[in-house]
Design an enzyme around this catalytic site. Structure first.
Site, short mmCIF file in Angstrom:
data_model
loop_
_atom_site.label_atom_id
_atom_site.label_comp_id
_atom_site.label_asym_id
_atom_site.label_seq_id
_atom_site.Cartn_x
_atom_site.Cartn_y
_atom_site.Cartn_z
N LYS A 11 70.98 86.04 33.45
CA LYS A 11 70.33 86.68 32.30
C LYS A 11 69.18 87.54 32.79
CE LYS A 11 66.37 84.16 32.45
NZ LYS A 11 65.02 84.74 32.68
N ASP A 137 65.82 77.00 29.26
CA ASP A 137 66.73 78.14 29.12
C ASP A 137 68.19 77.72 28.93
OD1 ASP A 137 64.66 79.92 29.38
OD2 ASP A 137 65.10 80.47 31.45
#
Length: 280
Positions: A11, A137
């Site tokens: 990401k 996350d």
């Protein structure tokens, strides 16, 4: 089913605002998080020996309980009560400790893979509840959408954006400790009233929101981060930013051809890790 093969995507953070330090030691954040097609490869196979075994073969990545993928598999076996053996092989393509979420993505992907392999039937929402205990996350990678992430990063709202966007990632082979970055962060202006759009119809909209409160800390110790940002702009990026706590920097480009040309130029001029990727 005896095994599953899965991709664990990296990401980038288009935006990372640190709002305040919480009493529990974490920080309240506000982030725009975007998955990209740079992926680790993960294979999960049933084994005749009980317990979880993780192999990776990458320096700096543990194979045992210190690996988030191991803890993810162990958590699901414990919660489900399944007494089976799992062999997990990870091929690391995402740079380690680089601000790209590689470890969290591996953990999330193992949760989804074990759920599929053993037919446990847990919903994504349940997997996200389990995942946040492994890392802030982790839920994002189970969410599988571009997201506005709030709280410690676990409160997720889908964001509409153009897709794909082409980026160039540059990593100067530096490992940055997220803990060190937050310990050295000095919170200043409050940003609670800042408005972050939920729709990005063109690449200029994305470039307009690029900001990362952690950049100043990491750049203070590793000035090469600023150099990479500037070089990305010089080779045609419409915007550049450090991802997460670093040390990876990304630039956004108008199309694939521009991104690949820029990646070739930067790779030829340096010994950095450089790759053109697109958003998912």
């Amino acid at each position: 089913m005896k095994k599953v093969k899965l991709k664990a995507p990296a990401k980038v953070n288009y935006r990372l605002d640190v709002l305040r330090r919480r009493p529990d030691g974490y920080h309240d954040l506000r982030m725009i998080m975007q998955r990209i097609d740079l992926c680790d490869d993960i294979e999960i196979a049933l084994s005749g020996t009980r317990g979880v075994r993780v192999t990776c073969g990458r320096d700096g990545v543990p194979d045992g309980p210190d690996n988030i993928a191991w803890r993810a598999a162990d958590a699901l076996l414990t919660i489900s009560g399944r007494a089976v053996g799992l062999d997990i092989a990870i091929t690391k393509n995402i740079p380690v400790a680089a601000g790209l979420g590689g470890g969290s993505s591996d953990g999330a992907t193992v949760l989804m893979g074990v759920n599929e392999l053993l037919g446990l039937g847990f919903s994504d929402e349940r997997l996200m509840e389990i995942g946040v205990k492994l890392g802030a996350d982790v839920p994002f990678f189970i969410f599988k959408k571009t997201a506005l992430a709030e709280g410690i990063g676990d409160k997720l709202t889908a964001v509409e954006t153009i897709s794909p966007v082409w980026l160039v990632l540059v990593n100067p082979h530096l490992h940055v400790s997220t803990g060190w970055v937050y310990q050295n962060l000095r919170l200043t202006a409050m940003k609670d009233d800042d408005i972050i759009p939920r729709f990005y119809g063109k690449i200029e909209d994305v470039c307009a929101i690029l900001a990362n409160d952690l950049e100043s800390v990491t750049i203070g110790r590793f000035p090469v981060i600023q150099e990479i940002k500037e070089r990305l702009l010089r080779v045609g990026a419409c915007g550049s930013l450090m991802s997460g706590s670093g040390s990876t920097v990304f630039g956004l480009f108008k199309d694939e051809a521009a991104a690949r040309r820029a990646a070739e130029t930067l790779a030829a001029e340096s010994n950095w890790f450089v790759v053109a990727v697109k958003t998912l």
